[in-house]
Design an enzyme around this catalytic site. Structure first.
Site, short mmCIF file in Angstrom:
data_model
loop_
_atom_site.label_atom_id
_atom_site.label_comp_id
_atom_site.label_asym_id
_atom_site.label_seq_id
_atom_site.Cartn_x
_atom_site.Cartn_y
_atom_site.Cartn_z
N ASP A 191 -4.58 2.30 -4.97
CA ASP A 191 -3.15 2.51 -4.72
C ASP A 191 -2.51 1.29 -4.06
O ASP A 191 -1.44 1.40 -3.47
CB ASP A 191 -2.93 3.75 -3.86
CG ASP A 191 -3.62 3.64 -2.50
OD1 ASP A 191 -4.54 2.81 -2.38
OD2 ASP A 191 -3.24 4.38 -1.58
N ASN A 240 -1.63 13.10 -4.56
CA ASN A 240 -2.61 13.56 -5.54
C ASN A 240 -3.04 14.99 -5.24
O ASN A 240 -3.18 15.81 -6.17
CB ASN A 240 -3.83 12.63 -5.53
CG ASN A 240 -3.63 11.40 -6.38
OD1 ASN A 240 -2.90 11.42 -7.37
ND2 ASN A 240 -4.25 10.30 -5.99
N ASP A 299 0.85 -1.19 0.00
CA ASP A 299 0.00 0.00 0.00
C ASP A 299 0.89 1.24 0.00
O ASP A 299 1.80 1.36 0.83
CB ASP A 299 -0.91 0.00 1.23
CG ASP A 299 -1.88 1.17 1.21
OD1 ASP A 299 -2.91 1.07 0.53
OD2 ASP A 299 -1.60 2.17 1.90
#
Length: 352
Positions: A269, A233, A225
């Site tokens: 992700d 972002n 992860d």
């Protein structure tokens, strides 16, 4: 253990494009042909006196049963299905000749084996069956239809050109559909953003690894992860977030160093690494290597900005931590959350 010769695949020209569907189609066609030929033999006087006509009907019946019982995707199954097109063509031509003059309309039945071969086999075999049908149609016309040679020649050309046109049209359509199906399968197997395999492929590889039990050392599943991906972002924009996912995928693939390993985009992700034939101690070491590899490979943007990266990793091992696919995922996910709660940029191994 090597497979028995009868259990291996037949030559390439005999392999149906869709073996299961081909068998489903072939058996009813052969049985229907056997019934039709048997009925004609019983009702038409000239055919009723010929043992050959009864033999042809019996051959189609036996051939249909052979296709039904032959194992799918084996040499026997491939050859049985492919030879059905030749057997049907011969039966149509021979049956037409046996029932006598005036039955040249039966030549239209030659479209059936041509359509069958064109839609279920490769181009070369379809062309061979079609040429055989053209020859059979010419023989039928010469034997059963009175008329001048010019008329018979014209009719033979019409029959042959019609069969070739049918073959060509169906082959082109099936090849186009085959390309579309291949593209769809590739889209389902490969993640369009990272180029890694999808969850679907990972699940299949994991199930196969657990079922084959190639070694006694077991299989490891590593869930990865990205840490603080939402912040990346928000700060740099989604295009940079996409670049981060691609970059991390490349780093993981390079760090695995195993031809058997499967690196997948698990979703969002999260990524995953499958390590078949991997002891738990080796899986633990690999997890540490993955964390260190991502930490040591920050993403450098075009403007020179460096984006530091880190990952949290959870490791589970079968059979030590789980015995099936679902429980292995659960164990690895639980270990991943342990790593995240411990401060991220690290790994944790599932509890036994």
């Amino acid at each position: 253990m090597p497979r028995a010769p009868w259990a291996r695949r037949g030559p390439a020209w005999s392999r149906p494009l869709r073996p299961g569907l081909t068998r489903t189609v072939t058996v009813p066609l052969l049985l229907a042909g056997a019934v039709l030929l048997t009925a004609a033999t019983a009702l038409l006087p000239r055919a009723a006196g010929s043992g050959w006509s009864w033999a042809l009907g019996a051959e189609l019946l036996v051939h249909g049963l052979l296709v039904w019982v032959a194992p799918v995707r084996t040499a026997l199954g491939d050859l049985a299905a492919a030879s059905a097109a030749v057997a049907a063509t011969v039966a149509i031509v021979a049956g037409t000749l046996l029932v006598g003059p005036g039955q040249h309309g039966w030549a239209i039945l030659l479209c059936i084996p041509v359509l069958y071969a064109s839609s279920h086999f490769r181009r070369g075999f379809a062309v061979v069956v079609t040429l055989l049908g053209c020859l059979g149609g010419a023989v039928v016309l010469v034997d059963t239809r009175p008329g001048s040679r010019i008329v018979l020649a014209v009719d033979a050309v019409l029959v042959g050109s019609s069969l070739l046109l049918l073959c060509g049209s169906v082959v082109l359509v099936m090849e186009h559909l085959g390309r579309l199906v291949a593209e769809l399968e590739r889209a389902a197997a490969v993640d369009g953003l990272t180029g890694l395999v999808t969850r679907r492929v990972l699940d299949a590889a994991l199930a196969a690894s657990l079922s084959t039990a190639r070694t006694t050392v077991g299989t490891a599943l590593v869930l990865v992860d990205l840490d603080h991906f939402k912040a990346v972002n928000d700060r740099h924009g989604h295009p940079v977030g996409d670049a981060v996912l691609r970059h991390v995928g490349e780093v993981l693939a390079a760090a695995v160093r195993s031809t058997d390993a499967v690196v997948s985009r698990f979703g969002g992700d999260e990524l995953a690494v499958l390590l078949p034939s991997c002891p738990v101690a080796v899986a633990r070491a690999r997890a540490g290597d993955l964390v260190a590899a991502v930490r040591g490979a920050p993403l450098v943007l075009e403007d020179g900005t460096t984006v530091p990266l880190s990952v949290s990793v959870g490791v589970a091992h079968a059979p030590q931590h789980a015995a099936d696919v679902r429980s292995l995922y659960s164990a690895a996910d639980a270990a991943l959350y342990v790593a995240k709660r411990a401060g991220r940029d690290g790994f944790a191994v599932a509890r036994a």
